[in-house]
Design a protein around this motif. Structure first.
Motif, PDB file in Angstrom:
ATOM      1  N   LEU A  16       0.828  -1.206   0.000  1.00 53.62           N
ATOM      2  CA  LEU A  16       0.000   0.000   0.000  1.00 53.62           C
ATOM      3  C   LEU A  16       0.862   1.255   0.000  1.00 53.62           C
ATOM      4  O   LEU A  16       0.548   2.251  -0.671  1.00 53.62           O
ATOM      5  N   TRP A  17       1.972   1.198   0.731  1.00 56.48           N
ATOM      6  CA  TRP A  17       2.895   2.337   0.728  1.00 56.48           C
ATOM      7  C   TRP A  17       3.513   2.511  -0.656  1.00 56.48           C
ATOM      8  O   TRP A  17       3.591   3.637  -1.179  1.00 56.48           O
ATOM      9  N   LEU A  19       2.287   1.579  -3.496  1.00 59.39           N
ATOM     10  CA  LEU A  19       1.239   1.984  -4.428  1.00 59.39           C
ATOM     11  C   LEU A  19       0.985   3.477  -4.390  1.00 59.39           C
ATOM     12  O   LEU A  19       0.842   4.130  -5.439  1.00 59.39           O
ATOM     13  N   LEU A  20       0.977   4.039  -3.187  1.00 61.62           N
ATOM     14  CA  LEU A  20       0.533   5.426  -3.021  1.00 61.62           C
ATOM     15  C   LEU A  20       1.645   6.431  -2.743  1.00 61.62           C
ATOM     16  O   LEU A  20       1.468   7.626  -2.994  1.00 61.62           O
ATOM     17  N   CYS A  21       2.760   5.974  -2.233  1.00 60.75           N
ATOM     18  CA  CYS A  21       3.769   6.912  -1.714  1.00 60.75           C
ATOM     19  C   CYS A  21       5.134   6.818  -2.397  1.00 60.75           C
ATOM     20  O   CYS A  21       6.060   7.518  -1.984  1.00 60.75           O
ATOM     21  N   GLN A  22       5.285   5.992  -3.412  1.00 62.15           N
ATOM     22  CA  GLN A  22       6.582   5.851  -4.073  1.00 62.15           C
ATOM     23  C   GLN A  22       6.527   6.436  -5.471  1.00 62.15           C
ATOM     24  O   GLN A  22       6.935   5.847  -6.457  1.00 62.15           O
ATOM     25  N   PHE A  24       4.200   6.990  -7.573  1.00 61.29           N
ATOM     26  CA  PHE A  24       3.399   6.319  -8.594  1.00 61.29           C
ATOM     27  C   PHE A  24       4.307   5.644  -9.626  1.00 61.29           C
ATOM     28  O   PHE A  24       4.102   5.755 -10.834  1.00 61.29           O
ATOM     29  N   ARG A  27       3.155   3.607 -12.853  1.00 62.42           N
ATOM     30  CA  ARG A  27       2.543   4.181 -14.044  1.00 62.42           C
ATOM     31  C   ARG A  27       3.572   4.301 -15.159  1.00 62.42           C
ATOM     32  O   ARG A  27       4.742   4.567 -14.928  1.00 62.42           O
ATOM     33  N   VAL A 328      -2.551  -6.249  -5.130  1.00 67.69           N
ATOM     34  CA  VAL A 328      -1.912  -4.950  -5.359  1.00 67.69           C
ATOM     35  C   VAL A 328      -0.637  -5.122  -6.179  1.00 67.69           C
ATOM     36  O   VAL A 328      -0.373  -4.363  -7.122  1.00 67.69           O
ATOM     37  N   THR A 332      -0.037  -3.497  -9.970  1.00 67.20           N
ATOM     38  CA  THR A 332       0.988  -2.490 -10.284  1.00 67.20           C
ATOM     39  C   THR A 332       1.911  -2.937 -11.412  1.00 67.20           C
ATOM     40  O   THR A 332       2.556  -2.103 -12.041  1.00 67.20           O
TER      41      THR A 332
END
Length: 391
Positions: A16-17, A19-22, A24, A27, A328, A332
Protein backbone atom coordinates in the motif's frame (compact mmCIF):
# COMPACT_ATOMS: atom_id res chain seq x y z
CA UNK A 1 -2.26 -13.34 15.32
CA UNK A 2 0.19 -15.92 13.98
CA UNK A 3 3.60 -15.10 12.52
CA UNK A 4 2.21 -15.85 9.07
CA UNK A 5 -0.60 -13.35 9.54
CA UNK A 6 1.75 -10.68 10.83
CA UNK A 7 4.03 -11.24 7.84
CA UNK A 8 1.09 -10.97 5.45
CA UNK A 9 -0.03 -7.77 7.17
CA UNK A 10 3.47 -6.31 6.87
CA UNK A 11 3.64 -7.22 3.21
CA UNK A 12 0.25 -5.64 2.50
CA UNK A 13 1.29 -2.47 4.33
CA UNK A 14 4.47 -2.34 2.25
CA UNK A 15 2.49 -2.69 -0.96
CA UNK A 16 0.00 0.00 0.00
CA UNK A 17 2.90 2.34 0.73
CA UNK A 18 4.54 1.50 -2.62
CA UNK A 19 1.24 1.98 -4.43
CA UNK A 20 0.53 5.43 -3.02
CA UNK A 21 3.77 6.91 -1.71
CA UNK A 22 6.58 5.85 -4.07
CA UNK A 23 6.04 8.41 -6.80
CA UNK A 24 3.40 6.32 -8.59
CA UNK A 25 6.34 4.32 -9.96
CA UNK A 26 4.02 1.75 -11.53
CA UNK A 27 2.54 4.18 -14.04
CA UNK A 28 4.05 4.13 -17.53
CA UNK A 29 2.83 7.48 -18.82
CA UNK A 30 6.07 9.39 -18.15
CA UNK A 31 7.11 10.10 -21.74
CA UNK A 32 8.89 13.03 -23.37
CA UNK A 33 7.25 16.22 -22.05
CA UNK A 34 5.34 18.64 -24.33
CA UNK A 35 7.76 20.39 -26.65
CA UNK A 36 7.98 22.87 -29.45
CA UNK A 37 10.61 23.48 -32.11
CA UNK A 38 13.29 25.98 -31.06
CA UNK A 39 13.91 29.06 -33.19
CA UNK A 40 17.44 27.84 -33.82
CA UNK A 41 18.50 24.21 -33.58
CA UNK A 42 21.68 23.78 -31.48
CA UNK A 43 24.64 21.70 -32.56
CA UNK A 44 24.89 18.16 -31.19
CA UNK A 45 27.69 15.60 -31.02
CA UNK A 46 26.64 11.97 -30.61
CA UNK A 47 29.11 9.86 -28.60
CA UNK A 48 28.85 6.07 -28.90
CA UNK A 49 31.21 3.94 -26.76
CA UNK A 50 31.53 0.48 -28.33
CA UNK A 51 33.38 -2.68 -27.34
CA UNK A 52 32.93 -5.83 -29.44
CA UNK A 53 29.62 -4.66 -30.89
CA UNK A 54 29.91 -5.94 -34.46
CA UNK A 55 26.88 -8.19 -33.99
CA UNK A 56 24.47 -5.33 -33.19
CA UNK A 57 26.07 -2.35 -34.96
CA UNK A 58 24.35 -2.95 -38.36
CA UNK A 59 20.98 -2.58 -36.58
CA UNK A 60 21.87 0.49 -34.53
CA UNK A 61 24.50 2.73 -36.14
CA UNK A 62 22.58 3.38 -39.39
CA UNK A 63 19.70 4.74 -37.30
CA UNK A 64 22.02 7.38 -35.82
CA UNK A 65 23.53 8.28 -39.17
CA UNK A 66 20.00 8.71 -40.57
CA UNK A 67 18.83 11.21 -37.93
CA UNK A 68 16.55 13.86 -39.43
CA UNK A 69 17.94 16.78 -37.46
CA UNK A 70 17.65 20.39 -38.69
CA UNK A 71 20.83 21.56 -36.92
CA UNK A 72 24.46 20.49 -37.11
CA UNK A 73 25.11 16.98 -35.79
CA UNK A 74 27.79 14.33 -36.12
CA UNK A 75 28.61 10.93 -34.65
CA UNK A 76 31.72 9.87 -32.74
CA UNK A 77 31.99 6.12 -32.29
CA UNK A 78 34.73 5.23 -29.81
CA UNK A 79 36.12 1.73 -30.30
CA UNK A 80 37.02 0.53 -26.81
CA UNK A 81 39.63 -2.13 -27.64
CA UNK A 82 37.31 -4.32 -29.70
CA UNK A 83 38.55 -7.63 -31.03
CA UNK A 84 35.72 -8.19 -33.54
CA UNK A 85 36.35 -5.35 -35.99
CA UNK A 86 33.80 -2.95 -34.52
CA UNK A 87 35.67 0.17 -35.69
CA UNK A 88 36.17 -1.10 -39.23
CA UNK A 89 32.54 -2.15 -39.48
CA UNK A 90 31.41 1.30 -38.32
CA UNK A 91 33.40 2.95 -41.13
CA UNK A 92 31.92 0.49 -43.62
CA UNK A 93 28.37 1.23 -42.48
CA UNK A 94 28.98 4.96 -42.75
CA UNK A 95 30.19 4.57 -46.34
CA UNK A 96 27.25 2.36 -47.20
CA UNK A 97 24.47 4.39 -45.58
CA UNK A 98 25.79 7.95 -45.62
CA UNK A 99 24.00 10.47 -43.44
CA UNK A 100 25.62 12.28 -40.52
CA UNK A 101 29.42 12.52 -40.49
CA UNK A 102 31.10 9.71 -38.54
CA UNK A 103 34.43 9.79 -36.72
CA UNK A 104 35.83 6.55 -35.29
CA UNK A 105 38.26 6.96 -32.42
CA UNK A 106 40.16 4.65 -30.09
CA UNK A 107 41.35 5.75 -26.64
CA UNK A 108 43.51 2.74 -25.81
CA UNK A 109 43.20 0.68 -22.64
CA UNK A 110 41.61 2.46 -19.67
CA UNK A 111 43.99 3.42 -16.87
CA UNK A 112 43.50 2.19 -13.32
CA UNK A 113 40.45 3.77 -11.74
CA UNK A 114 38.44 4.06 -14.97
CA UNK A 115 35.80 1.76 -16.40
CA UNK A 116 36.26 1.06 -20.09
CA UNK A 117 32.97 2.66 -21.09
CA UNK A 118 33.64 5.92 -19.27
CA UNK A 119 37.20 6.07 -20.59
CA UNK A 120 35.71 5.77 -24.10
CA UNK A 121 33.10 8.43 -23.29
CA UNK A 122 35.86 10.73 -22.06
CA UNK A 123 37.72 10.29 -25.33
CA UNK A 124 34.55 10.91 -27.33
CA UNK A 125 33.69 14.06 -25.42
CA UNK A 126 37.26 15.25 -25.93
CA UNK A 127 36.95 14.82 -29.69
CA UNK A 128 33.53 16.49 -29.66
CA UNK A 129 34.81 19.58 -27.83
CA UNK A 130 36.67 20.64 -30.95
CA UNK A 131 33.23 21.16 -32.56
CA UNK A 132 31.97 23.19 -29.56
CA UNK A 133 28.55 21.47 -29.45
CA UNK A 134 25.77 22.77 -27.24
CA UNK A 135 24.55 19.24 -26.54
CA UNK A 136 26.02 15.76 -26.28
CA UNK A 137 23.97 12.66 -26.98
CA UNK A 138 25.47 9.70 -25.13
CA UNK A 139 24.03 6.50 -26.52
CA UNK A 140 25.05 2.85 -26.43
CA UNK A 141 26.06 0.84 -29.48
CA UNK A 142 23.06 -1.47 -29.16
CA UNK A 143 20.44 1.31 -29.26
CA UNK A 144 18.43 2.03 -32.41
CA UNK A 145 16.81 5.46 -32.73
CA UNK A 146 13.80 6.51 -34.78
CA UNK A 147 14.71 9.15 -37.42
CA UNK A 148 13.28 11.99 -35.32
CA UNK A 149 14.75 10.82 -32.00
CA UNK A 150 17.44 13.48 -31.75
CA UNK A 151 15.05 16.22 -32.86
CA UNK A 152 12.51 15.23 -30.18
CA UNK A 153 15.13 15.00 -27.42
CA UNK A 154 16.57 18.43 -28.20
CA UNK A 155 13.11 20.00 -28.51
CA UNK A 156 12.13 18.60 -25.09
CA UNK A 157 15.35 19.82 -23.48
CA UNK A 158 15.02 23.32 -24.94
CA UNK A 159 11.31 23.70 -24.22
CA UNK A 160 11.54 22.85 -20.52
CA UNK A 161 15.11 23.94 -19.80
CA UNK A 162 16.42 20.48 -18.95
CA UNK A 163 20.17 19.98 -18.68
CA UNK A 164 19.74 16.22 -19.10
CA UNK A 165 16.98 14.35 -20.90
CA UNK A 166 17.14 10.57 -20.86
CA UNK A 167 14.88 7.90 -22.28
CA UNK A 168 14.87 4.31 -21.09
CA UNK A 169 15.11 2.39 -24.34
CA UNK A 170 12.56 -0.33 -24.87
CA UNK A 171 14.52 -3.55 -24.38
CA UNK A 172 14.04 -6.54 -26.65
CA UNK A 173 11.34 -8.95 -25.46
CA UNK A 174 11.10 -12.02 -27.70
CA UNK A 175 12.41 -15.12 -25.95
CA UNK A 176 10.62 -16.75 -23.00
CA UNK A 177 13.27 -15.54 -20.54
CA UNK A 178 13.14 -12.01 -21.94
CA UNK A 179 9.38 -11.95 -21.46
CA UNK A 180 9.72 -13.12 -17.87
CA UNK A 181 12.63 -10.89 -16.79
CA UNK A 182 12.95 -7.77 -18.96
CA UNK A 183 9.68 -5.94 -18.10
CA UNK A 184 10.37 -6.65 -14.43
CA UNK A 185 13.85 -5.15 -14.79
CA UNK A 186 12.35 -1.80 -15.83
CA UNK A 187 9.59 -2.12 -13.22
CA UNK A 188 12.14 -2.63 -10.43
CA UNK A 189 14.26 0.25 -11.73
CA UNK A 190 11.26 2.58 -11.67
CA UNK A 191 10.47 1.42 -8.15
CA UNK A 192 13.97 2.37 -7.01
CA UNK A 193 14.02 5.64 -9.01
CA UNK A 194 10.45 6.90 -9.54
CA UNK A 195 10.51 8.87 -12.77
CA UNK A 196 8.22 11.62 -11.52
CA UNK A 197 10.55 12.45 -8.65
CA UNK A 198 13.61 12.63 -10.89
CA UNK A 199 12.31 15.72 -12.71
CA UNK A 200 11.27 17.50 -9.51
CA UNK A 201 13.57 20.33 -8.47
CA UNK A 202 14.69 19.81 -4.90
CA UNK A 203 14.14 16.06 -5.03
CA UNK A 204 17.14 13.89 -4.16
CA UNK A 205 16.09 11.19 -6.63
CA UNK A 206 18.40 11.09 -9.64
CA UNK A 207 18.80 8.53 -12.41
CA UNK A 208 19.25 8.22 -16.15
CA UNK A 209 19.22 5.38 -18.66
CA UNK A 210 22.67 5.04 -20.20
CA UNK A 211 21.38 3.96 -23.59
CA UNK A 212 19.99 7.42 -24.38
CA UNK A 213 21.18 10.54 -22.55
CA UNK A 214 21.03 14.02 -24.06
CA UNK A 215 23.25 16.30 -21.99
CA UNK A 216 24.05 19.99 -22.25
CA UNK A 217 27.79 20.33 -22.84
CA UNK A 218 28.13 23.09 -20.24
CA UNK A 219 26.25 20.96 -17.69
CA UNK A 220 28.66 18.10 -18.36
CA UNK A 221 31.61 20.43 -17.80
CA UNK A 222 30.07 21.87 -14.65
CA UNK A 223 29.53 18.38 -13.22
CA UNK A 224 32.98 17.18 -14.29
CA UNK A 225 31.57 14.45 -16.53
CA UNK A 226 32.94 11.86 -16.93
CA UNK A 227 35.99 12.33 -14.67
CA UNK A 228 33.97 12.63 -11.46
CA UNK A 229 32.24 9.30 -12.10
CA UNK A 230 35.16 7.48 -13.74
CA UNK A 231 34.89 4.41 -11.47
CA UNK A 232 31.11 4.03 -11.64
CA UNK A 233 29.89 0.64 -12.82
CA UNK A 234 26.30 1.93 -12.81
CA UNK A 235 27.42 4.98 -14.75
CA UNK A 236 24.01 6.27 -15.86
CA UNK A 237 22.74 6.76 -12.32
CA UNK A 238 26.08 8.25 -11.26
CA UNK A 239 26.00 10.66 -14.22
CA UNK A 240 22.49 11.86 -13.38
CA UNK A 241 23.44 12.31 -9.72
CA UNK A 242 26.51 14.37 -10.64
CA UNK A 243 24.48 16.62 -12.96
CA UNK A 244 21.70 17.11 -10.42
CA UNK A 245 24.13 17.74 -7.56
CA UNK A 246 25.78 20.46 -9.63
CA UNK A 247 22.47 22.28 -10.04
CA UNK A 248 21.23 20.66 -13.23
CA UNK A 249 17.59 19.97 -14.08
CA UNK A 250 17.14 16.38 -15.26
CA UNK A 251 14.38 14.21 -16.71
CA UNK A 252 13.99 10.46 -17.28
CA UNK A 253 11.09 8.61 -18.85
CA UNK A 254 10.13 5.66 -20.99
CA UNK A 255 10.88 5.70 -24.70
CA UNK A 256 8.44 5.24 -27.54
CA UNK A 257 10.83 4.77 -30.46
CA UNK A 258 14.25 4.22 -28.92
CA UNK A 259 14.92 0.49 -28.81
CA UNK A 260 17.66 -1.86 -27.70
CA UNK A 261 18.56 -4.39 -30.39
CA UNK A 262 20.69 -6.56 -28.11
CA UNK A 263 19.23 -10.05 -27.64
CA UNK A 264 19.21 -11.85 -24.29
CA UNK A 265 17.80 -15.21 -25.42
CA UNK A 266 19.02 -17.33 -22.49
CA UNK A 267 18.63 -17.03 -18.74
CA UNK A 268 22.42 -16.98 -18.49
CA UNK A 269 22.59 -13.81 -20.60
CA UNK A 270 20.05 -11.97 -18.47
CA UNK A 271 21.58 -13.31 -15.26
CA UNK A 272 24.95 -11.88 -16.25
CA UNK A 273 23.42 -8.53 -17.21
CA UNK A 274 21.83 -8.12 -13.77
CA UNK A 275 24.44 -9.74 -11.54
CA UNK A 276 27.40 -7.79 -12.93
CA UNK A 277 26.19 -4.59 -11.25
CA UNK A 278 23.65 -5.63 -8.59
CA UNK A 279 26.12 -5.65 -5.70
CA UNK A 280 27.63 -2.38 -6.90
CA UNK A 281 24.11 -0.92 -6.65
CA UNK A 282 24.26 -1.90 -2.96
CA UNK A 283 27.64 -0.14 -2.60
CA UNK A 284 29.26 -3.52 -1.88
CA UNK A 285 27.71 -3.48 1.59
CA UNK A 286 26.91 -6.83 3.28
CA UNK A 287 24.35 -5.06 5.48
CA UNK A 288 22.56 -3.59 2.47
CA UNK A 289 22.66 -7.02 0.83
CA UNK A 290 20.97 -8.64 3.84
CA UNK A 291 18.41 -5.84 3.99
CA UNK A 292 17.68 -6.16 0.27
CA UNK A 293 17.21 -9.92 0.46
CA UNK A 294 14.84 -9.57 3.43
CA UNK A 295 12.99 -6.72 1.74
CA UNK A 296 12.53 -8.66 -1.50
CA UNK A 297 11.30 -11.66 0.47
CA UNK A 298 8.79 -9.60 2.45
CA UNK A 299 7.47 -7.59 -0.49
CA UNK A 300 7.46 -10.15 -3.31
CA UNK A 301 7.59 -13.64 -1.80
CA UNK A 302 5.63 -13.30 1.45
CA UNK A 303 2.23 -12.49 -0.14
CA UNK A 304 2.08 -15.78 -2.05
CA UNK A 305 3.58 -17.76 0.82
CA UNK A 306 1.07 -16.27 3.29
CA UNK A 307 -1.85 -16.84 0.94
CA UNK A 308 -0.97 -20.51 0.43
CA UNK A 309 -0.15 -21.04 4.12
CA UNK A 310 -3.47 -19.45 5.06
CA UNK A 311 -5.36 -21.82 2.80
CA UNK A 312 -3.48 -24.83 4.19
CA UNK A 313 -3.85 -23.87 7.86
CA UNK A 314 -7.34 -22.42 7.57
CA UNK A 315 -6.21 -18.93 8.62
CA UNK A 316 -8.73 -16.54 7.09
CA UNK A 317 -6.67 -13.48 8.09
CA UNK A 318 -3.48 -14.77 6.44
CA UNK A 319 -5.40 -15.79 3.32
CA UNK A 320 -7.15 -12.42 2.96
CA UNK A 321 -4.10 -10.29 3.76
CA UNK A 322 -1.82 -12.36 1.51
CA UNK A 323 -4.40 -12.30 -1.27
CA UNK A 324 -4.81 -8.53 -1.08
CA UNK A 325 -1.03 -8.01 -1.14
CA UNK A 326 -0.84 -10.26 -4.20
CA UNK A 327 -3.65 -8.31 -5.84
CA UNK A 328 -1.91 -4.95 -5.36
CA UNK A 329 1.42 -6.37 -6.54
CA UNK A 330 -0.11 -7.88 -9.67
CA UNK A 331 -2.09 -4.72 -10.47
CA UNK A 332 0.99 -2.49 -10.28
CA UNK A 333 2.84 -4.74 -12.73
CA UNK A 334 0.13 -4.74 -15.39
CA UNK A 335 0.98 -1.26 -16.86
CA UNK A 336 4.59 -2.32 -17.51
CA UNK A 337 3.45 -5.51 -19.24
CA UNK A 338 1.12 -3.42 -21.40
CA UNK A 339 3.98 -1.07 -22.26
CA UNK A 340 6.02 -4.08 -23.40
CA UNK A 341 2.98 -5.53 -25.19
CA UNK A 342 3.14 -8.73 -23.19
CA UNK A 343 0.30 -11.05 -22.12
CA UNK A 344 -1.20 -10.19 -18.76
CA UNK A 345 -0.91 -13.79 -17.50
CA UNK A 346 2.73 -12.91 -16.79
CA UNK A 347 1.66 -10.53 -14.01
CA UNK A 348 0.99 -13.24 -11.36
CA UNK A 349 4.48 -14.63 -12.09
CA UNK A 350 6.17 -11.51 -10.71
CA UNK A 351 7.12 -13.32 -7.44
CA UNK A 352 8.98 -15.94 -9.51
CA UNK A 353 10.87 -13.19 -11.33
CA UNK A 354 11.59 -11.43 -8.03
CA UNK A 355 13.05 -14.66 -6.66
CA UNK A 356 15.35 -14.84 -9.69
CA UNK A 357 16.45 -11.24 -9.08
CA UNK A 358 17.08 -12.07 -5.42
CA UNK A 359 19.32 -14.96 -6.46
CA UNK A 360 21.08 -12.77 -9.06
CA UNK A 361 21.81 -10.18 -6.36
CA UNK A 362 23.25 -12.79 -4.02
CA UNK A 363 25.31 -14.22 -6.88
CA UNK A 364 26.61 -10.72 -7.66
CA UNK A 365 27.92 -10.47 -4.09
CA UNK A 366 29.45 -13.95 -4.26
CA UNK A 367 31.23 -13.13 -7.53
CA UNK A 368 32.49 -9.87 -6.04
CA UNK A 369 34.12 -11.62 -3.10
CA UNK A 370 35.60 -14.20 -5.49
CA UNK A 371 37.25 -11.34 -7.37
CA UNK A 372 34.98 -11.62 -10.40
CA UNK A 373 32.46 -8.89 -9.59
CA UNK A 374 31.38 -6.29 -12.16
CA UNK A 375 32.85 -8.40 -14.96
CA UNK A 376 31.87 -7.37 -18.49
CA UNK A 377 33.40 -8.19 -21.87
CA UNK A 378 36.69 -9.45 -20.50
CA UNK A 379 37.15 -6.79 -17.83
CA UNK A 380 36.59 -6.98 -14.08
CA UNK A 381 36.27 -3.76 -12.12
CA UNK A 382 37.39 -3.42 -8.54
CA UNK A 383 35.42 -1.70 -5.82
CA UNK A 384 36.02 2.10 -6.13
CA UNK A 385 38.05 2.35 -2.93
CA UNK A 386 40.19 -0.59 -4.01
CA UNK A 387 40.87 1.08 -7.36
CA UNK A 388 41.96 4.22 -5.59
CA UNK A 389 44.32 2.23 -3.37
CA UNK A 390 46.00 0.81 -6.48
CA UNK A 391 46.80 4.24 -7.95
Amino acid sequence: MSAITWTAAGSLAAWLWLLLCQGFFWRTDVRLPPRGDPDEWPSVCIVVPARDEAAVLPDSLPSLLAQDYPGRAEVFLIDDGSSDGTGELARELAKRHGGLPLTVGSPGAPPTGWTGKLWAVRHGIGLARARAPEYLLLTDADIAHAPDSLRELVAAARTDGFDLVSQMARLRVESLWERLIVPAFVYFFAQLYPFRRIAMRGSRTAAAAGGCVLLRADAAERAGIPDTIRQAVIDDVALARAVKDSGGHIWLGLADRVDSVRPYPRLHDLWRMVSRSAYAQLRHSPLLLVGTVLGLALVYLAPTAAFVAGLVTGSVAATVLGGLANLVMTATYVPMLRYYRQPLWLAPLLPVTALLYLLMTVDSAVQHYRGRGAAWKGRTYARPDAALDER
